[in-house]
Design a protein around this motif. Sequence first.
Motif, PDB file in Angstrom:
ATOM      1  N   MET A 187      20.438  43.886  41.223  1.00  0.00           N
ATOM      2  CA  MET A 187      19.852  43.088  42.296  1.00  0.00           C
ATOM      3  C   MET A 187      18.354  42.955  42.091  1.00  0.00           C
ATOM      4  SD  MET A 187      21.735  44.562  45.694  1.00  0.00           S
ATOM      5  CE  MET A 187      23.514  44.753  45.765  1.00  0.00           C
ATOM      6  N   MET A 188      17.776  41.966  42.790  1.00  0.00           N
ATOM      7  CA  MET A 188      16.340  41.763  42.721  1.00  0.00           C
ATOM      8  C   MET A 188      15.623  42.842  43.525  1.00  0.00           C
ATOM      9  SD  MET A 188      14.098  38.323  43.634  1.00  0.00           S
ATOM     10  CE  MET A 188      14.955  37.380  42.373  1.00  0.00           C
ATOM     11  N   ASP A 189      14.507  43.291  43.017  1.00  0.00           N
ATOM     12  CA  ASP A 189      13.670  44.236  43.737  1.00  0.00           C
ATOM     13  C   ASP A 189      13.100  43.555  44.979  1.00  0.00           C
ATOM     14  OD1 ASP A 189      11.864  46.759  43.826  1.00  0.00           O
ATOM     15  OD2 ASP A 189      10.453  45.071  43.908  1.00  0.00           O
ATOM     16  N   VAL A 190      13.066  44.277  46.091  1.00  0.00           N
ATOM     17  CA  VAL A 190      12.642  43.665  47.345  1.00  0.00           C
ATOM     18  C   VAL A 190      11.188  43.210  47.285  1.00  0.00           C
ATOM     19  CG1 VAL A 190      11.995  45.863  48.467  1.00  0.00           C
ATOM     20  CG2 VAL A 190      12.705  43.904  49.860  1.00  0.00           C
ATOM     21  N   GLY A 191      10.344  43.942  46.578  1.00  0.00           N
ATOM     22  CA  GLY A 191       8.949  43.532  46.460  1.00  0.00           C
ATOM     23  C   GLY A 191       8.806  42.223  45.702  1.00  0.00           C
ATOM     24  N   GLU A 192       9.570  42.068  44.637  1.00  0.00           N
ATOM     25  CA  GLU A 192       9.517  40.825  43.867  1.00  0.00           C
ATOM     26  C   GLU A 192      10.023  39.657  44.707  1.00  0.00           C
ATOM     27  OE1 GLU A 192      10.975  39.011  39.543  1.00  0.00           O
ATOM     28  OE2 GLU A 192      11.452  41.090  40.096  1.00  0.00           O
ATOM     29  N   MET A 193      11.081  39.907  45.501  1.00  0.00           N
ATOM     30  CA  MET A 193      11.629  38.847  46.338  1.00  0.00           C
ATOM     31  C   MET A 193      10.609  38.366  47.362  1.00  0.00           C
ATOM     32  SD  MET A 193      13.079  37.390  49.067  1.00  0.00           S
ATOM     33  CE  MET A 193      13.168  38.695  50.298  1.00  0.00           C
ATOM     34  N   VAL A 194       9.986  39.312  48.074  1.00  0.00           N
ATOM     35  CA  VAL A 194       9.030  38.934  49.114  1.00  0.00           C
ATOM     36  C   VAL A 194       7.788  38.285  48.511  1.00  0.00           C
ATOM     37  CG1 VAL A 194       7.521  39.808  50.946  1.00  0.00           C
ATOM     38  CG2 VAL A 194       9.882  40.632  50.759  1.00  0.00           C
ATOM     39  N   ASP A 195       7.334  38.776  47.374  1.00  0.00           N
ATOM     40  CA  ASP A 195       6.173  38.163  46.730  1.00  0.00           C
ATOM     41  C   ASP A 195       6.466  36.720  46.339  1.00  0.00           C
ATOM     42  OD1 ASP A 195       4.611  40.420  47.015  1.00  0.00           O
ATOM     43  OD2 ASP A 195       5.085  41.212  45.027  1.00  0.00           O
ATOM     44  N   ALA A 196       7.669  36.460  45.842  1.00  0.00           N
ATOM     45  CA  ALA A 196       8.059  35.086  45.509  1.00  0.00           C
ATOM     46  C   ALA A 196       8.124  34.229  46.770  1.00  0.00           C
ATOM     47  CB  ALA A 196       9.401  35.080  44.783  1.00  0.00           C
ATOM     48  N   ALA A 197       8.690  34.799  47.839  1.00  0.00           N
ATOM     49  CA  ALA A 197       8.785  34.058  49.100  1.00  0.00           C
ATOM     50  C   ALA A 197       7.410  33.714  49.640  1.00  0.00           C
ATOM     51  CB  ALA A 197       9.572  34.874  50.114  1.00  0.00           C
ATOM     52  N   LEU A 198       6.473  34.629  49.514  1.00  0.00           N
ATOM     53  CA  LEU A 198       5.117  34.367  49.998  1.00  0.00           C
ATOM     54  C   LEU A 198       4.388  33.365  49.105  1.00  0.00           C
ATOM     55  CD1 LEU A 198       4.044  37.896  51.229  1.00  0.00           C
ATOM     56  CD2 LEU A 198       4.295  35.827  52.616  1.00  0.00           C
ATOM     57  N   ALA A 199       4.709  33.339  47.823  1.00  0.00           N
ATOM     58  CA  ALA A 199       4.160  32.289  46.962  1.00  0.00           C
ATOM     59  C   ALA A 199       4.655  30.928  47.431  1.00  0.00           C
ATOM     60  CB  ALA A 199       4.542  32.535  45.506  1.00  0.00           C
ATOM     61  N   GLY A 200       5.932  30.864  47.809  1.00  0.00           N
ATOM     62  CA  GLY A 200       6.469  29.634  48.377  1.00  0.00           C
ATOM     63  C   GLY A 200       5.822  29.284  49.708  1.00  0.00           C
TER      64      GLY A 200
END
Length: 259
Positions: free
Chosen positions: A203-216
């Motif tokens: 699974m994706m690491d939660v930090g990487e997921m949120v950082d990508a979401a915030l880039a969006g």
Amino acid sequence: MTKPAVLITGASTGIGATYADRFARRGHDLVLVARDEARLQALASRLQSETGVAVDVVKVDLTSPDQLSLVETRLRDDDRIGILVNNAGAGLGGSFVDQSTDAIDQLIALNTTSVARLASAVAPRLTKRGEGAIINIGSVVGLAPEFGMTIYGATKAFVLFLSQGLAAELGPRGVFVQAVLPAATRTELWARAGADEASLPPMMDVGEMVDAALAGFDAREGVTIPSLHDADLWAAFQNARGAMLPGFGETRAAARYAA
């Protein structure tokens, strides 16, 4: 300028706690909402110590109408809050026929009703001010009935539609609305839904997921799918959907349905 405070639901762990960390490091005061007061307090103390932002803790169960109304009131009345992160959510193990009606009702109350009510509570104040943002955490499962998570996926499809509809309504009035559709992300949601963690796929690491979401979020991307590498696929999906719209206004049934 003073940065708006951010209210985050489901903030005690996982995606919500990571959003809290990231927004605190951006200099935003926080209002953290969840059921686990001990975890909320520990997170609040750490973030206050590390970043110097002010952090309020609100212990509520968002499936309780009376407790949900407390958060609604805060969103209506607290002019400091300019960003809502609708993150609280849960999964449900088993197949549809094995899930109890009460468990389904509870999941819908958390994953859809609370999301809509909290957005409804904050939107009038944000539109009156002409600025602000609502971030709704959905899931790619809302696009994939093939995954066999019928009720969970249906609630996340609701979150996507709600977000896109609100974006169309509120965007012209200065309020940005983003739907975030994570794929499988390593959080406690899986264990709480009864999954065997040892058998779970990567699974994706939660930090990487949120950082990508915030880039969006920073790019003002209305729908962010962190795991989707080919953005043209989403554009094609949207174009295909848009191509059907004129047909919805036809007054005669399609020829293929003729007797």
